[in-house]
Design a protein around this motif. Structure first.
Motif, PDB file in Angstrom:
ATOM      1  N   LEU A  49      38.277   5.571  -3.966  1.00 32.74           N
ATOM      2  CA  LEU A  49      39.606   5.346  -4.763  1.00 32.74           C
ATOM      3  C   LEU A  49      40.589   6.384  -4.821  1.00 32.74           C
ATOM      4  CD1 LEU A  49      37.721   3.025  -7.531  1.00 32.74           C
ATOM      5  CD2 LEU A  49      39.569   2.320  -6.053  1.00 32.74           C
ATOM      6  N   VAL A  50      41.696   6.270  -4.785  1.00 31.11           N
ATOM      7  CA  VAL A  50      42.658   7.462  -4.957  1.00 31.11           C
ATOM      8  C   VAL A  50      42.374   7.885  -6.218  1.00 31.11           C
ATOM      9  CG1 VAL A  50      45.141   7.925  -4.771  1.00 31.11           C
ATOM     10  CG2 VAL A  50      44.120   6.456  -2.883  1.00 31.11           C
ATOM     11  N   GLY A  51      42.192   9.252  -6.295  1.00 28.56           N
ATOM     12  CA  GLY A  51      42.191  10.029  -7.284  1.00 28.56           C
ATOM     13  C   GLY A  51      40.743  10.030  -8.339  1.00 28.56           C
ATOM     14  N   ALA A  52      39.978   9.509  -7.405  1.00 28.83           N
ATOM     15  CA  ALA A  52      38.520   9.159  -8.032  1.00 28.83           C
ATOM     16  C   ALA A  52      37.891  10.780  -8.245  1.00 28.83           C
ATOM     17  CB  ALA A  52      37.671   8.437  -7.334  1.00 28.83           C
ATOM     18  N   ARG A  53      38.168  11.265  -7.366  1.00 30.70           N
ATOM     19  CA  ARG A  53      37.423  12.713  -7.384  1.00 30.70           C
ATOM     20  C   ARG A  53      38.030  13.653  -8.306  1.00 30.70           C
ATOM     21  NH1 ARG A  53      33.594  15.198  -4.714  1.00 30.70           N
ATOM     22  NH2 ARG A  53      33.742  13.478  -3.196  1.00 30.70           N
ATOM     23  N   GLU A  54      39.399  13.584  -8.680  1.00 30.63           N
ATOM     24  CA  GLU A  54      40.125  14.497  -9.556  1.00 30.63           C
ATOM     25  C   GLU A  54      39.812  13.809 -10.869  1.00 30.63           C
ATOM     26  OE1 GLU A  54      42.112  14.325  -5.665  1.00 30.63           O
ATOM     27  OE2 GLU A  54      41.364  12.989  -7.019  1.00 30.63           O
ATOM     28  N   PHE A  55      39.662  12.689 -11.123  1.00 33.71           N
ATOM     29  CA  PHE A  55      39.234  12.166 -12.298  1.00 33.71           C
ATOM     30  C   PHE A  55      37.968  12.611 -12.688  1.00 33.71           C
ATOM     31  CE2 PHE A  55      37.666   8.790 -15.167  1.00 33.71           C
ATOM     32  CZ  PHE A  55      38.201   9.265 -16.416  1.00 33.71           C
ATOM     33  N   HIS A  56      37.050  12.355 -11.757  1.00 31.27           N
ATOM     34  CA  HIS A  56      35.387  12.560 -12.165  1.00 31.27           C
ATOM     35  C   HIS A  56      35.340  14.022 -12.312  1.00 31.27           C
ATOM     36  CE1 HIS A  56      31.208  11.673 -11.854  1.00 31.27           C
ATOM     37  NE2 HIS A  56      31.091  12.598 -10.622  1.00 31.27           N
ATOM     38  N   ALA A  63      45.807 -10.749 -14.997  1.00 29.64           N
ATOM     39  CA  ALA A  63      45.274 -11.414 -14.030  1.00 29.64           C
ATOM     40  C   ALA A  63      45.225 -11.038 -12.805  1.00 29.64           C
ATOM     41  CB  ALA A  63      45.672 -12.889 -13.931  1.00 29.64           C
ATOM     42  N   THR A  64      45.613  -9.669 -12.673  1.00 28.27           N
ATOM     43  CA  THR A  64      45.768  -9.074 -11.122  1.00 28.27           C
ATOM     44  C   THR A  64      45.100  -7.385 -11.426  1.00 28.27           C
ATOM     45  OG1 THR A  64      47.603 -10.167 -11.021  1.00 28.27           O
ATOM     46  CG2 THR A  64      47.103  -8.334  -9.611  1.00 28.27           C
ATOM     47  N   LEU A  65      44.279  -7.202 -10.511  1.00 30.39           N
ATOM     48  CA  LEU A  65      43.756  -5.768 -10.392  1.00 30.39           C
ATOM     49  C   LEU A  65      43.936  -5.083  -8.974  1.00 30.39           C
ATOM     50  CD1 LEU A  65      41.901  -3.358 -11.595  1.00 30.39           C
ATOM     51  CD2 LEU A  65      40.092  -4.585 -10.109  1.00 30.39           C
ATOM     52  N   ARG A  66      44.505  -4.000  -8.981  1.00 27.01           N
ATOM     53  CA  ARG A  66      44.971  -3.526  -7.517  1.00 27.01           C
ATOM     54  C   ARG A  66      44.224  -2.304  -7.415  1.00 27.01           C
ATOM     55  NH1 ARG A  66      50.507  -4.257  -7.242  1.00 27.01           N
ATOM     56  NH2 ARG A  66      50.998  -2.182  -8.549  1.00 27.01           N
ATOM     57  N   LEU A  67      43.584  -2.122  -6.322  1.00 29.87           N
ATOM     58  CA  LEU A  67      42.760  -0.712  -5.967  1.00 29.87           C
ATOM     59  C   LEU A  67      43.313  -0.337  -4.792  1.00 29.87           C
ATOM     60  CD1 LEU A  67      39.218  -2.056  -6.779  1.00 29.87           C
ATOM     61  CD2 LEU A  67      40.501  -0.884  -8.486  1.00 29.87           C
ATOM     62  N   THR A  68      43.393   0.881  -4.833  1.00 26.20           N
ATOM     63  CA  THR A  68      43.905   1.542  -3.547  1.00 26.20           C
ATOM     64  C   THR A  68      43.120   2.721  -3.247  1.00 26.20           C
ATOM     65  OG1 THR A  68      46.252   1.196  -4.433  1.00 26.20           O
ATOM     66  CG2 THR A  68      45.913   3.046  -2.636  1.00 26.20           C
ATOM     67  N   ILE A  69      42.542   2.917  -1.923  1.00 22.93           N
ATOM     68  CA  ILE A  69      41.714   3.625  -1.409  1.00 22.93           C
ATOM     69  C   ILE A  69      42.404   4.818  -0.503  1.00 22.93           C
ATOM     70  CG2 ILE A  69      39.651   2.242  -1.631  1.00 22.93           C
ATOM     71  CD1 ILE A  69      39.763   1.527   1.243  1.00 22.93           C
ATOM     72  N   ASP A  70      41.694   5.893  -0.246  1.00 24.86           N
ATOM     73  CA  ASP A  70      42.307   6.746   0.487  1.00 24.86           C
ATOM     74  C   ASP A  70      42.488   6.685   2.061  1.00 24.86           C
ATOM     75  OD1 ASP A  70      39.613   6.956   1.185  1.00 24.86           O
ATOM     76  OD2 ASP A  70      39.211   8.989   0.192  1.00 24.86           O
TER      77      ASP A  70
END
Length: 533
Positions: A137-144, A160-167
């Protein structure tokens, strides 16, 4: 199995039922209660932190994620009823299923998924696994790492909508969302307990609710009458905490368990028993049992020593004499059922003479001067004890190296493995999703969280990095196979066998759904009428 077995489309796939065994045995059950063994004390009740199979099997009855496995080993909608992939394969737009409720009766929304995914990555939670499964996920490492206030790649445009963006486009990303780190958890239940998940607030959306947990004794699950796929056919599941193989077998024979996994010594006897033989069921699993050679132990820094150990272990003898010839021998790391498995691949063969030569070249002729070494394994598992005893014998006989054996309680074993302080151990890695990335990149790439044995090979890393983002399925698999050949020759692990489970089943048991990944949640399991054939 071809790579395309994991569908990346949101089409719904129905589950099929699997009949139970012969009706010849006596243990009957009460028709509404399924009694199974919990083979280890749960290590946690938190989906964001779990890393062991026995606990995951429990939690998947209580919680769910956006997608789920089917008996055909494909991905199907769960909390997301459909999804689209855009932005060149980098953005997944999930449409949350309407009518899903948490066990406390509150409807699920997309914001619950934002909360749950973000919580798994929260540095304050210190999850040992979140960055294995949500790191794309974009930004996962920075947040973690505490460098950002949120995860940029997790958004909820509406309820009703979830949007996931990966690198980057990654063929395996959707499969990673089947892991518990992507399960929906109930925010208000956690807020009321200071953020900790316990038996009192294990509130998910799954087909069963946790209503009792007596440590060291049992867990009781109760059917979720408002489950979105319909109420389960069972009223309850009792998971007895039974750590010992013999105790589980005795409980089954006494009519106190409906499913019991057995070891190979028990299998040897049961297949000769006319009452038990018809109740045996065998299941291939995409898991590899291996010896880990931790390079924090100085001799294992030398490739020649590691190769000597690999050449000194007689896998064929272990399979035939200890394991009754039931599992498949493991030449490589990728198991049967995982795309990329090559039945023609040959690893480091049993060759005692070459093993002794390599050990001598490394400075330990006939084992002289080799430091004291302990081989650790999970306690209360007779098959593991027998396998490690055979390995101990081979190393003494073929290399002149005396090895001490150490049986370690499961939670302690996992903790020590995470810290990397066991020099030599016997363990399995079971697929979290059916992709070679889950074995090679996740487990053995340098710097990967699961690589706690210090293995590093720049060429292996480059091949994994290339394959991880390739979009051509055949080119991906070919690249992973090259990487596998390198790590097997480096003998970071000594693969011994691929898992096959053998279980005894109540002959009245019906509707158990199974995939390569294991038994699916028992929402359709039930018992035939006592008078039914």
């Amino acid at each position: 199995m071809v790579f395309a077995c994991v569908s990346l489309l949101g089409g719904c796939t129905g589950r099929s039922s699997q009949p139970g065994g012969s009706p010849s045995a006596a243990n009957q059950g009460d028709g509404a209660l399924l009694r199974v063994a919990q083979e280890a004390e749960p290590t946690t009740l938190d989906p964001a932190a779990v890393q062991d199979g026995p606990t995951i099997e429990l939690l998947m009855h209580l919680y769910e994620g956006l997608v789920q496995w089917t008996p055909e080993n494909k991905l199907a909608p769960a909390l997301a009823e459909k999804w689209e992939v855009g932005n060149g394969g980098k953005t997944y737009t999930f449409h949350i299923r309407q009518g899903v409720k948490f066990h406390n009766g509150r409807p699920l929304t997309s914001q619950d998924m934002v909360y749950s995914l973000t919580r798994s990555l929260d540095p304050k939670l210190r999850s040992p696994v979140a960055m294995n499964y949500l790191n794309d996920l974009v930004g996962a490492r920075e947040f973690h790492e505490g460098k950002a206030p949120s995860v940029k790649g997790i958004e909820a445009p509406d309820a009703a909508t979830l949007r996931l963006t990966i690198d980057a486009p990654k063929a395996y990303f959707l499969s990673k969302l089947t892991y518990p780190t992507a399960y929906a958890v109930c925010k208000e239940a956690l807020d009321a307990s200071g953020g900790e998940i316990t038996d009192a607030n294990s509130i998910g959306t799954g087909p069963f609710k946790l209503v009792q947990y007596a440590k060291g004794d049992r867990l009781i699950l109760e059917a979720n009458a408002e489950y979105w796929e319909g109420a389960p056919k069972l009223a309850r599941i009792e998971r007895r905490i039974l750590l010992d193989d013999g105790t589980r077998h005795d409980k089954f024979e006494a009519g106190e368990l409906d499913i019991a996994r057995i070891n190979m010594a028990q299998y040897r006897a049961d297949r000769q028993n006319p009452k038990l033989q018809p109740l045996l069921h065998e299941f291939e699993r995409p898991s590899v049992y291996y010896l880990a050679l931790n390079q924090r132990f100085p001799p294992f820094k030398d490739k020649r020593v590691r190769q000597a150990f690999a050449h000194a272990v007689n896998k064929a003898e272990i399979l035939n004499t200890v394991l009754e010839g039931v599992p498949r021998p493991a030449e490589g790391i990728l198991p049967y059922g995982v795309p990329g498995f090559d039945p023609q691949f040959k690893g480091l063969a049993y060759d005692p003479e070459r093993a002794r030569k390599l050990l001598a070249e490394a400075g330990y002729p006939n084992g002289q001067g080799f430091p004291a070494l302990t081989l650790s394994f999970r306690a209360s598992m007779e098959d593991l004890s027998n396998v490690t005893t055979a390995v101990q014998s081979d190393l003494q006989k073929n290399l002149g190296i005396p090895v001490q054996l150490e049986a370690v309680e499961w939670a302690t074993f996992l903790d020590r493995r995470n810290k990397g302080d066991m020099p030599f151990y016997h363990l399995r890695w079971a697929a979290d999703y059916l992709d070679p990335q889950n074995f090679l990149s996740v487990m053995l790439r340098s710097g990967a969280p699961e690589n706690t044995i210090g293995y590093a090979n720049p060429q292996f890393d480059r091949l994994c990095d290339q394959a991880d983002v390739m979009q051509d399925p055949q080119a991906r698999l070919a690249t992973y196979r090259k990487a596998e050949a390198i790590v097997v020759d480096d003998a970071a692990w000594v693969p011994i066998y691929f898992q096959k489970d053998v279980e005894l089943w109540n002959p009245r048991l019906r509707g158990v759904e199974d995939s390569l990944m294991g038994h699916l949640p028992h929402e359709r399991a039930h018992f035939a009428d006592a008078s039914a054939p």
